[in-house]
Scaffold this active site. Structure first.
Site, PDB file in Angstrom:
ATOM      1  N   SER A   1       0.804  -1.419  -0.040  1.00  0.00           N
ATOM      2  CA  SER A   1      -0.108  -0.132   0.291  1.00  0.00           C
ATOM      3  C   SER A   1       0.761   1.353  -0.174  1.00  0.00           C
ATOM      4  CB  SER A   1      -0.982  -0.023   1.296  1.00  0.00           C
ATOM      5  OG  SER A   1      -0.064   0.294   2.578  1.00  0.00           O
TER       6      SER A   1
ATOM      7  N   LYS B   1       1.263   4.053   7.558  1.00  0.00           N
ATOM      8  CA  LYS B   1       0.715   4.932   6.597  1.00  0.00           C
ATOM      9  C   LYS B   1       1.215   6.354   6.721  1.00  0.00           C
ATOM     10  CE  LYS B   1      -2.335   1.900   4.973  1.00  0.00           C
ATOM     11  NZ  LYS B   1      -1.296   0.795   5.306  1.00  0.00           N
TER      12      LYS B   1
END
Length: 234
Positions: free
Chosen positions: A155, A193
């Site tokens: 991701s 993230k």
């Protein structure tokens, strides 16, 4: 390796079995760990079972059997420490090989490798040192302790972070918008993230259009550290 919550649950189950001869119910486990729902307990139980610490017995209510207990007795949670190395490891593991040459021991430092971190759907938070790796001092300059995590998932590929990379993290509890951080979600799961604050909400952004931004109330997200370096094996 187990997370702090996984250790707490395993210890609670063991204590109840030793005291009463039967495991606690999901409601009792939820209350003991101060979780808001039984779904969190289900995830912890599943993680313990997958790691071989407990076994669920079929066709029996509340039937949990403890198979083993971690050798370590650490209960302090996510507390990585820095170890200053006096030499470079002579035979580093392939997954942590440095893409730079360390010229002397004086120019290198050993830091703990804490396991894996999800760059994708969050996985369980990492709580225990699994190994150490040696990195250049320049990569861990600045204040605070440092630790390393192996990346699992894709991701963050548009930020240059690939599956299998090892990220170097400086331990800190705050972040600026745009920082790439290790975020602990609901004290159960950790993920790598990009951090964005939106009022009293926290957005955890992926760097891959295949993944949606996840938004949480700020009390549900705890920053565990900031990305400061990357180690890649070719």
């Amino acid at each position: 390796m187990l997370t702090r919550k996984q250790l707490e649950l395993l210890d609670f189950i063991r204590t109840r079995v030793e005291a009463e001869g039967v495991p606690p119910s999901f409601d009792e486990m939820k209350d003991a760990l101060d979780l808001k729902s039984k779904s969190g307990i289900h995830r912890l139980i599943t993680a313990l079972e997958e790691r071989g610490f407990i076994r669920r017995l079929a066709h029996r209510a509340r039937a949990l059997e403890i198979v083993k207990f971690p050798e370590t007795t650490e209960r302090s949670g996510f507390k990585p420490r820095v170890v200053e190395g006096s030499r470079v490891d002579p035979a580093p593991r392939p997954s942590t090989a440095l893409p730079v040459e360390v010229e002397s021991a004086a120019n290198a430092m050993a830091i703990p490798l804490m396991g894996r971190i999800a760059a994708g759907v969050p996985i369980e938070a990492i709580a225990h040192v699994s190994d150490h790796i040696t990195v250049p001092n320049a990569m861990v300059s600045g204040r605070g302790a440092h630790y390393a995590l192996e990346v699992k998932g894709d991701s963050m590929i548009e930020a240059g972070i690939n599956d299998g990379d090892v990220v170097v993290i400086r331990e800190q509890v705050s972040a600026e918008n745009g920082d790439i951080v290790v975020a602990l979600v609901e004290d159960l799961e950790a993920t790598l993230k990009r951090f964005r604050r939106r009022g009293n909400m926290i957005a955890l952004e992926a760097a891959n259009p295949a993944y949606e931004t996840r938004v949480f109330p700020d009390h549900m997200v705890k920053v565990q550290g900031k990305l400061v370096g990357l180690i890649r094996t070719y």
